[in-house]
Motif scaffolding. Sequence first.
Motif, mmCIF file in Angstrom:
data_model
loop_
_atom_site.group_PDB
_atom_site.id
_atom_site.type_symbol
_atom_site.label_atom_id
_atom_site.label_comp_id
_atom_site.label_asym_id
_atom_site.label_seq_id
_atom_site.Cartn_x
_atom_site.Cartn_y
_atom_site.Cartn_z
ATOM 1 N N TYR A 11 0.827 -1.200 0.000
ATOM 2 C CA TYR A 11 0.000 0.000 0.000
ATOM 3 C C TYR A 11 0.861 1.249 0.000
ATOM 4 C CZ TYR A 11 -4.233 -2.677 0.981
ATOM 5 O OH TYR A 11 -5.282 -3.534 0.910
ATOM 6 N N LYS A 12 1.923 1.212 0.793
ATOM 7 C CA LYS A 12 2.765 2.380 0.951
ATOM 8 C C LYS A 12 4.212 2.002 0.646
ATOM 9 C CE LYS A 12 -0.546 4.996 2.794
ATOM 10 N NZ LYS A 12 -1.021 6.278 2.251
ATOM 11 N N SER A 13 5.019 3.056 0.418
ATOM 12 C CA SER A 13 6.464 2.894 0.252
ATOM 13 C C SER A 13 7.140 3.864 1.198
ATOM 14 C CB SER A 13 6.892 3.174 -1.185
ATOM 15 O OG SER A 13 6.362 2.211 -2.065
ATOM 16 N N ILE A 14 7.938 3.278 2.144
ATOM 17 C CA ILE A 14 8.628 4.084 3.144
ATOM 18 C C ILE A 14 10.073 4.252 2.711
ATOM 19 C CG2 ILE A 14 9.353 4.225 5.553
ATOM 20 C CD1 ILE A 14 6.950 2.487 6.263
ATOM 21 N N PHE A 15 10.526 5.501 2.620
ATOM 22 C CA PHE A 15 11.902 5.794 2.232
ATOM 23 C C PHE A 15 12.622 6.417 3.419
ATOM 24 C CE2 PHE A 15 9.651 5.527 -1.716
ATOM 25 C CZ PHE A 15 10.538 4.853 -2.549
ATOM 26 N N VAL A 16 13.691 5.717 3.820
ATOM 27 C CA VAL A 16 14.505 6.174 4.931
ATOM 28 C C VAL A 16 15.617 7.033 4.352
ATOM 29 C CG1 VAL A 16 15.910 5.506 6.918
ATOM 30 C CG2 VAL A 16 13.942 4.096 6.244
ATOM 31 N N LEU A 17 15.495 8.356 4.501
ATOM 32 C CA LEU A 17 16.395 9.287 3.846
ATOM 33 C C LEU A 17 17.549 9.650 4.763
ATOM 34 C CD1 LEU A 17 13.760 11.724 2.278
ATOM 35 C CD2 LEU A 17 14.761 9.630 1.296
ATOM 36 N N SER A 18 18.721 9.639 4.126
ATOM 37 C CA SER A 18 19.939 10.021 4.836
ATOM 38 C C SER A 18 21.008 10.294 3.789
ATOM 39 C CB SER A 18 20.383 8.903 5.791
ATOM 40 O OG SER A 18 20.828 7.778 5.040
ATOM 41 N N PRO A 19 22.155 10.826 4.166
ATOM 42 C CA PRO A 19 23.232 10.983 3.177
ATOM 43 C C PRO A 19 23.632 9.663 2.544
ATOM 44 C CG PRO A 19 23.678 12.335 5.100
ATOM 45 C CD PRO A 19 22.474 11.503 5.441
ATOM 46 N N ASN A 20 23.459 8.566 3.275
ATOM 47 C CA ASN A 20 23.771 7.258 2.697
ATOM 48 C C ASN A 20 22.765 6.874 1.612
ATOM 49 O OD1 ASN A 20 25.936 6.901 4.517
ATOM 50 N ND2 ASN A 20 24.511 6.184 6.114
ATOM 51 N N PHE A 21 21.499 7.319 1.775
ATOM 52 C CA PHE A 21 20.446 6.979 0.811
ATOM 53 C C PHE A 21 20.757 7.549 -0.575
ATOM 54 C CE2 PHE A 21 16.470 7.700 -1.403
ATOM 55 C CZ PHE A 21 15.763 6.528 -1.192
ATOM 56 N N VAL A 22 21.168 8.817 -0.601
ATOM 57 C CA VAL A 22 21.394 9.455 -1.899
ATOM 58 C C VAL A 22 22.651 8.924 -2.578
ATOM 59 C CG1 VAL A 22 20.164 11.542 -1.221
ATOM 60 C CG2 VAL A 22 22.622 11.378 -0.823
ATOM 61 N N GLN A 23 23.467 8.171 -1.867
ATOM 62 C CA GLN A 23 24.657 7.589 -2.469
ATOM 63 C C GLN A 23 24.416 6.170 -2.964
ATOM 64 O OE1 GLN A 23 27.359 9.410 -2.932
ATOM 65 N NE2 GLN A 23 26.373 11.149 -1.886
ATOM 66 N N SER A 24 23.241 5.646 -2.703
ATOM 67 C CA SER A 24 22.937 4.263 -3.078
ATOM 68 C C SER A 24 22.205 4.215 -4.421
ATOM 69 C CB SER A 24 22.079 3.619 -1.983
ATOM 70 O OG SER A 24 21.640 2.341 -2.401
ATOM 71 N N GLU A 25 22.726 3.390 -5.338
ATOM 72 C CA GLU A 25 22.101 3.230 -6.667
ATOM 73 C C GLU A 25 20.753 2.546 -6.553
ATOM 74 O OE1 GLU A 25 22.234 3.784 -10.856
ATOM 75 O OE2 GLU A 25 23.534 4.534 -9.267
ATOM 76 N N TRP A 26 20.691 1.516 -5.699
ATOM 77 C CA TRP A 26 19.438 0.768 -5.584
ATOM 78 C C TRP A 26 18.349 1.606 -4.923
ATOM 79 C CZ3 TRP A 26 19.059 -3.066 -8.637
ATOM 80 C CH2 TRP A 26 20.174 -3.837 -8.979
ATOM 81 N N CYS A 27 18.728 2.433 -4.025
ATOM 82 C CA CYS A 27 17.726 3.335 -3.429
ATOM 83 C C CYS A 27 17.120 4.258 -4.485
ATOM 84 C CB CYS A 27 18.369 4.165 -2.314
ATOM 85 S SG CYS A 27 18.794 3.206 -0.837
ATOM 86 N N HIS A 28 17.965 4.665 -5.401
ATOM 87 C CA HIS A 28 17.460 5.508 -6.495
ATOM 88 C C HIS A 28 16.458 4.751 -7.351
ATOM 89 C CE1 HIS A 28 18.448 8.471 -9.993
ATOM 90 N NE2 HIS A 28 17.293 8.726 -9.406
ATOM 91 N N TYR A 29 16.776 3.480 -7.654
ATOM 92 C CA TYR A 29 15.831 2.662 -8.419
ATOM 93 C C TYR A 29 14.482 2.597 -7.709
ATOM 94 C CZ TYR A 29 19.841 0.927 -11.114
ATOM 95 O OH TYR A 29 20.932 0.809 -11.910
ATOM 96 N N GLU A 30 14.544 2.283 -6.399
ATOM 97 C CA GLU A 30 13.314 2.116 -5.634
ATOM 98 C C GLU A 30 12.502 3.414 -5.594
ATOM 99 O OE1 GLU A 30 15.014 0.821 -2.040
ATOM 100 O OE2 GLU A 30 15.353 -1.245 -2.720
ATOM 101 N N LEU A 31 13.195 4.533 -5.431
ATOM 102 C CA LEU A 31 12.498 5.822 -5.434
ATOM 103 C C LEU A 31 11.864 6.097 -6.798
ATOM 104 C CD1 LEU A 31 11.807 8.470 -3.978
ATOM 105 C CD2 LEU A 31 13.991 9.394 -4.815
#
Length: 653
Positions: A552-572
């Motif tokens: 139902y929902k998508s939770i994104f845990v944001l941090s400086p580490n998040f913006v450096q992750s390629e897979w996090c970008h895909y998921e976003l």
Amino acid sequence: VTQNMGFLRNFFLYKCLFALTFWNQVSLYLEDELLTSVSNDFPEDGSNQKNESLPLPCTNSHQSKPNFDWVVITNTTESLSLSEITNDNVKNLVALLSNFRQGSRLQNLTLTNVSVDWNALMEVFQTVWHSSIEYFNIDNVTQLSEVVRYDFNYSGTFMKALTANKILITDLYFTQDDIYRIFADMNIADLTVSDSEMIHMLCPSSQSPFRYLNFLKNDLTDFLFQNCENLLQLETLILQKNKFESLPKVSFMTSHMKSLKYLDMSNNLLRHDGAEVQCRWAESLTELDLSSNQLADAVFECLPANIKKLGLQNNQISNVPKGVVELKSLEELNLASNRLADLPGCSDFTSLQFLNVEMNLILTPSADFFQSCPRVRELQAGYNPFKCSCELQDFIRVERQSGGRLFGWPAAYVCEYPEGLRGTELKDFHLSQLACNTTLLLVTALLLTLLLVAVVAFLCIYLDVPWYVRMTWQWTQTKRRAWHNPPGDEGTVLQFHAFISYSERDSLWVKNELMPNLEKGEGCVQLCQHERDFIPGKSIVENIINCIEKSYKSIFVLSPNFVQSEWCHYELYFAHHKLFSENSNSLILILLEPIPPYIIPARYHKLKALMAKRTYLEWPKERSKRALFWANLRAAISINLPTVDENLCRETD
């Protein structure tokens, strides 16, 4: 006294005609003899009276003579012009002309509208031949009786030129040689017989003094003067508007004319098919007019070698063949009103100075014409259907360098094609050098293409376009496989309350704080976590897409580490795509640590937009505030949760 006055009234005008020729005679005796001769021809009562002077009215034009019924057009001491000569007054005319003997000043005689018998006409000619007249013009002559042989005496004449125009022979049955022989053997320099339907002319019986012959507008054919060797002094021959058909036969006709310089064969029916027929022209011929015939390209195989001026306008010439004939002496060539598609070269005309190619079919004249024809002083190329293009631009440039050698410029040089430029003078037609230089155009286009490719590549790299393309491809492939799943496949069933997207470096917080607080206790939440819920055997991207679609929902845990992750970008990216495709409010943003704007990559522009437009939950550092954080997070996840999912909580417990 009354009888003397009547005599003077009746003969006053007639006496004026004689007196004009002899008024310079001093002797009164000769004048008395002349008056006596006239009195004998026309007797009347009373005595003749001498006149010592002539009244001026006698010399005026348009004065008619009542006694003789002719009209005096011109009457001077050297010229006499009479009209309306008939059988009724022709004897008086002969008597009048008989008095103009050697020593008279009368040199020009013109007779107009003459309608007399054949013998009377010949008598007029014979009288003129033995008079002081040098130039005899006779116009609009109608012969009324049968033509018979006439022994003409050519001796002792002052005649130089005879012009006969519009002679009509009413006799249908006669020997034509009886007429032609009279003219052919005339011992004069110039002879003109025009507009008289003459079908033939004999060769002179002996060496002729003719220097000028003009048979304009008759019915002469190719048989004229064939094998005639008695026109050795002839210099000018005009046969315009007749019925000649064979150009080789015309050349044979001139072969014996050793002095011929000018020949006019215009407005005939001349053809030449070039069927291996050798032409033999007079070597002295320097000027030839063949205009308004039916000549084609083969005419250049049958031309005089020493010709200097050649007229070929208004024919059917489409090309000037090279190497067929070499006319080294040709100085002036007229090819107007033909079918030429380009300017002829000068390889065979090395002395050419004047060229006329007006009114042909020339679209783009050769720009190198003046280089190949350096001696040309004047080129007439106007009134052609010019096509205004790059090739014509070169010709216009040559005109500016030619020094005024282009006759009729600029009025006669107008664009015909394309339609949008019709009527534009060539001097006003301009194209850029880039449009007309193919090499320059290709180089410019190549440079612009390379520049465009470089700009596009830079933008692609800067905006991470390849990444988006790759992700879009993965998305479409996953969706395609989902569409081909059999009915009842669980791929379309929502199984989780929320999908968690986080950086691996933040996994301790997710596993120790987030998951225990949401999945345990009252109001438990079923979370999709990649280590636990990704299906083995499927690609990571496909698992990400499946988990997002089953949550139902998508939770994104944001941090400086998040913006450096390629897979996090895909998921976003995929979660954001679902947000817009389903028009849902499915994104929950948790700011675990503050993110400085400068460390966010350019491709995370969607993250920047989300953080600017959407409310996010910030993880509090103080423990006292964390209870409120979890309550708010549960409230965001628990909105409109279906009761069907409560079974999952019991299984988890």
